[in-house]
Scaffold this active site. Structure first.
Site, PDB file in Angstrom:
ATOM      1  N   PHE A 123      35.195  55.921 -41.694  1.00  0.00           N
ATOM      2  CA  PHE A 123      36.601  56.299 -41.735  1.00  0.00           C
ATOM      3  C   PHE A 123      37.218  55.969 -40.378  1.00  0.00           C
ATOM      4  O   PHE A 123      36.618  56.248 -39.342  1.00  0.00           O
ATOM      5  CB  PHE A 123      36.740  57.788 -42.060  1.00  0.00           C
ATOM      6  CG  PHE A 123      38.147  58.182 -42.369  1.00  0.00           C
ATOM      7  CD1 PHE A 123      38.787  57.688 -43.501  1.00  0.00           C
ATOM      8  CD2 PHE A 123      38.857  59.024 -41.525  1.00  0.00           C
ATOM      9  CE1 PHE A 123      40.101  58.033 -43.787  1.00  0.00           C
ATOM     10  CE2 PHE A 123      40.170  59.374 -41.804  1.00  0.00           C
ATOM     11  CZ  PHE A 123      40.790  58.882 -42.930  1.00  0.00           C
ATOM     12  N   ASP A 193      28.676  61.835 -40.547  1.00  0.00           N
ATOM     13  CA  ASP A 193      29.933  62.422 -41.012  1.00  0.00           C
ATOM     14  C   ASP A 193      29.781  62.650 -42.510  1.00  0.00           C
ATOM     15  O   ASP A 193      29.552  61.703 -43.276  1.00  0.00           O
ATOM     16  CB  ASP A 193      31.093  61.465 -40.709  1.00  0.00           C
ATOM     17  CG  ASP A 193      32.441  62.037 -41.133  1.00  0.00           C
ATOM     18  OD1 ASP A 193      32.487  62.919 -42.007  1.00  0.00           O
ATOM     19  OD2 ASP A 193      33.468  61.574 -40.594  1.00  0.00           O
ATOM     20  N   TYR A 218      38.422  70.370 -46.558  1.00  0.00           N
ATOM     21  CA  TYR A 218      39.493  70.316 -47.564  1.00  0.00           C
ATOM     22  C   TYR A 218      39.249  69.346 -48.706  1.00  0.00           C
ATOM     23  O   TYR A 218      40.107  69.189 -49.561  1.00  0.00           O
ATOM     24  CB  TYR A 218      40.847  70.047 -46.908  1.00  0.00           C
ATOM     25  CG  TYR A 218      40.987  68.808 -46.051  1.00  0.00           C
ATOM     26  CD1 TYR A 218      41.132  67.554 -46.612  1.00  0.00           C
ATOM     27  CD2 TYR A 218      41.009  68.906 -44.667  1.00  0.00           C
ATOM     28  CE1 TYR A 218      41.280  66.423 -45.822  1.00  0.00           C
ATOM     29  CE2 TYR A 218      41.152  67.788 -43.864  1.00  0.00           C
ATOM     30  CZ  TYR A 218      41.290  66.551 -44.444  1.00  0.00           C
ATOM     31  OH  TYR A 218      41.446  65.437 -43.652  1.00  0.00           O
ATOM     32  N   LYS A 219      38.094  68.684 -48.710  1.00  0.00           N
ATOM     33  CA  LYS A 219      37.808  67.769 -49.813  1.00  0.00           C
ATOM     34  C   LYS A 219      36.988  68.516 -50.878  1.00  0.00           C
ATOM     35  O   LYS A 219      37.518  69.396 -51.548  1.00  0.00           O
ATOM     36  CB  LYS A 219      37.090  66.528 -49.274  1.00  0.00           C
ATOM     37  CG  LYS A 219      37.952  65.718 -48.286  1.00  0.00           C
ATOM     38  CD  LYS A 219      37.186  64.507 -47.772  1.00  0.00           C
ATOM     39  CE  LYS A 219      37.937  63.793 -46.668  1.00  0.00           C
ATOM     40  NZ  LYS A 219      39.134  63.102 -47.161  1.00  0.00           N
ATOM     41  N   ARG A 367      41.437  54.572 -56.096  1.00  0.00           N
ATOM     42  CA  ARG A 367      40.296  55.442 -55.831  1.00  0.00           C
ATOM     43  C   ARG A 367      40.341  56.659 -56.758  1.00  0.00           C
ATOM     44  O   ARG A 367      41.387  57.320 -56.866  1.00  0.00           O
ATOM     45  CB  ARG A 367      40.347  55.877 -54.367  1.00  0.00           C
ATOM     46  CG  ARG A 367      39.063  56.446 -53.849  1.00  0.00           C
ATOM     47  CD  ARG A 367      39.123  56.628 -52.346  1.00  0.00           C
ATOM     48  NE  ARG A 367      40.076  57.671 -51.967  1.00  0.00           N
ATOM     49  CZ  ARG A 367      39.980  58.385 -50.842  1.00  0.00           C
ATOM     50  NH1 ARG A 367      38.999  58.170 -49.984  1.00  0.00           N
ATOM     51  NH2 ARG A 367      40.873  59.299 -50.559  1.00  0.00           N
TER      52      ARG A 367
END
Lengths: 408, 408
Positions: A123, A193, A218-219, A367
């Protein structure tokens, strides 16, 4: 396919969890890898933190309502979901800030001349964090290779290997055990990560002997928008870490207000400032859903969902200009599937308008995230059907679907 | 004194603001300098962010509900309260993390050998942040002097002067204009921590020509527990700052997902990761109360409240073992008053049990914060009366008041 979807839903041991989420009617939500859905019990917990704890208990809530323990308590709960030992995970700050902390810790453990290897599928913020440290420290060299070239780069020489397990675009999953072992053979430290892993995959940080890790609240953990993130430091490194980013909550005695920094014991030394309590309370509450859950079963459902989506899309993909950007082998990907399409932006806007919420990653990726806790197989079938209709009718080609928004 | 308190309340132009806060009955809240009280309208705003924005709008709320603008929008609102130009203030992260960002920025602007001057009255986390950077960078020397020795230390040689305007223990206020000018004459950069200033004092960052600043969202700005903090970069430094702590929200195009870091224009380049939205929404809502408010009037009321508290305590202070730890000159202090007492810990616990909530700072300071927006003069009289009673009757000397809590 309809019968197959129904059969898969019937056989799904996690199907009942869906009722614990407040998903809007008429929506198939396939973006839990960007913002997890709202657990039904969270609004009451947040309201109570605002009205009773803040409003009535005021400053005494720090002790009375356990605010002061939130980073540790939520850290221990997340540790149990990612195969981390007690005392190694803390929740605070953002993923980027936590990555800065563990990367600067790893750099300091490796001395003055350090080669950091990462990959171009990481990312971007992870690379920015590394770039920032590289620019400020002449001895640090950041080497960014293609994801498939990581193993070779490790063999060529590495001091710190910094990777994201699941590629945010393609869903390609690195082999954590193999790459960590390979890097360790060269004497390197490894930072993982887990942004797209925690809450979806059966991560085993102790099993692979990771050195450091970070991840997102938050995912797939459903902690709410911008929920605080977590970091992990293996127990064997904790005493040696002298924080570059040091603050009072990382002090051995934060409320003694000493002028000199004395690092806290253990993982706490990488805490810094006061955590955002309301956001922490939401995350802590959201984690209730994971209590007693087997992450192996969660991962297995994610693989079944993504497999089924690919099976639903395969028959029309080539004809309608779609190309699978994710690995076909479910063991080689995370819990999302990406499809390339020339008009990814307006196609995704049309999908969202039709109630199928995924997202788009520039330049051409559609996605679709499959959160195992609240997405069912009938949802998957319905999403694939909507996608086919939009592409076949070219109904994405309207001005309103081309209009760019800030967040894509 | 009762008549005087009533007269002062009657003449108070800000008295009506108290009704906008949800203060519990029977409590005199004098700890707004540690955690500001809950504005009445905030619970609905947070509930709406949780249930409607997160729960129903899901990922689309980033655009639809303006989450993506929160750090800028709240930053501009706070800028107006601290005399900062538009485009200089952003809200994100904790005060400690923001201080790390601006201090590392200031260090990079001053080259390889940098002397940082601070004082022992600074909040410890500020010193820890500086210590962390000093340990990691051999060219950085941190010099910590007594608050009253700062001017001399500046004359002796300084590259970066890093101070908190209001001393968290004594309430002693530095002369921002004079010290900034003095440091500038020596070619130094100046960083101000406004933790105990923003929302209480009439700060004028542009007027004093500050270079950098940080401050807290959860004290006098009433943003809620652990509310995100803010940073300030003077417009003249923005283009030159190359962030050490770099992340995707500090990138020129966060959603382009470029692999190389290109800093955003202006103050945004010191943003890092995803902000905690629920906590940001609470802060944004809380700032409504400041709309149209004259910070000069807020500061004047703070001075009147603290003056009145000292006047109420003076008659019995010496007899009952109290010593004023704050300056008598209201222009030389912030909006809190500190009293030393040998038994500060149990005395404060007894006060809290009696409904007067202040706090204690080790080893011997009773601290009373007077938030001008919701504390009245009758509250002050009542608090002083309760303090006198507790001390005169020695009712603090009970086992339950000696029992230590985590947060003091």
């Amino acid at each position: 396919m309809k019968a197959r979807a129904a059969a898969l839903d019937d056989a799904d041991p996690l199907a009942a969890l869906r009722d614990r989420f407040a998903l809007p009617a008429g929506v198939v939500y396939l973006d839990g890898n960007s913002l997890g859905a709202l657990p039904r019990h969270v609004p009451d917990r947040v309201a109570s933190a605002v009205q009773t704890e803040w409003g009535e208990h005021l400053i005494t809530a720090w002790n009375r309502d356990g605010w002061v323990d939130l980073p540790v308590r939520t850290g221990e709960r997340i540790a149990a979901l990612i195969g981390a030992a007690p005392g190694t995970v803390r929740v605070t700050d953002s993923t980027s800030v936590n990555l800065f902390k563990v990367l600067s810790a790893a750099l300091s453990l490796k001395g003055n001349r350090v080669t950091v290897v990462s990959d171009s599928g990481n990312f971007p913020t992870d690379l920015y964090v590394a770039h920032g440290l590289e620019r400020a420290h002449p001895g640090v060299t950041l080497k960014v290779v293609a994801p498939e070239a990581v193993a070779v780069a490790v063999d060529e020489g590495v001091d710190v290997l910094m990777l994201t397990e699941v590629d945010y675009r393609t869903g390609r999953r690195h082999d954590m055990a193999a790459l960590t072992a390979r890097a360790h053979e060269r004497g390197a430290l490894v930072i993982w990560d887990l942004a797209h892993s925690a809450g979806a995959l059966a991560v085993d940080l102790e099993g692979v002997r990771a050195d450091f890790a970070v991840g997102c609240g938050y995912k797939f953990l459903n902690g709410g928008p911008g929920a605080p993130a977590f970091y992990y430091i293996a127990e064997r490194h904790q005493a040696a870490v002298d924080p570059l980013l040091a603050g009072w909550f990382g002090h051995a005695a934060p409320f003694a207000f000493e002028t000199a920094f004395r690092p806290a014991e253990g993982a706490d030394r990488l805490r810094v400032g006061t955590p955002p309590v309301l956001s922490m309370v939401a995350l802590d509450a959201a984690l209730d859903i994971f209590d007693g859950l087997d992450m192996g079963a969660v991962q297995a459902k994610g693989r079944a969902l993504t497999d089924f989506f690919i099976a639903c899309v395969d028959p029309f993909a080539a004809e309608l200009g779609l190309e699978l950007a994710s690995p076909r082998d479910p063991a080689a990907r995370g819990s999302h599937v990406s499809l390339r399409h020339e008009q990814a932006y307006p196609v995704m806007q049309a999908l969202i308008a039709a109630g199928v919420i995924g997202d788009m990653r520039a330049p051409d990726i559609l996605r679709f995230g499959f959160a195992p806790l609240y997405v069912g197989f009938s949802d998957v079938l319905s999403a694939a059907g909507t996608l086919e209709t939009i592409l076949r009718q070219e109904s994405w080609d309207r001005p309103e679907f081309h209009a760019r928004k800030v967040v894509t």
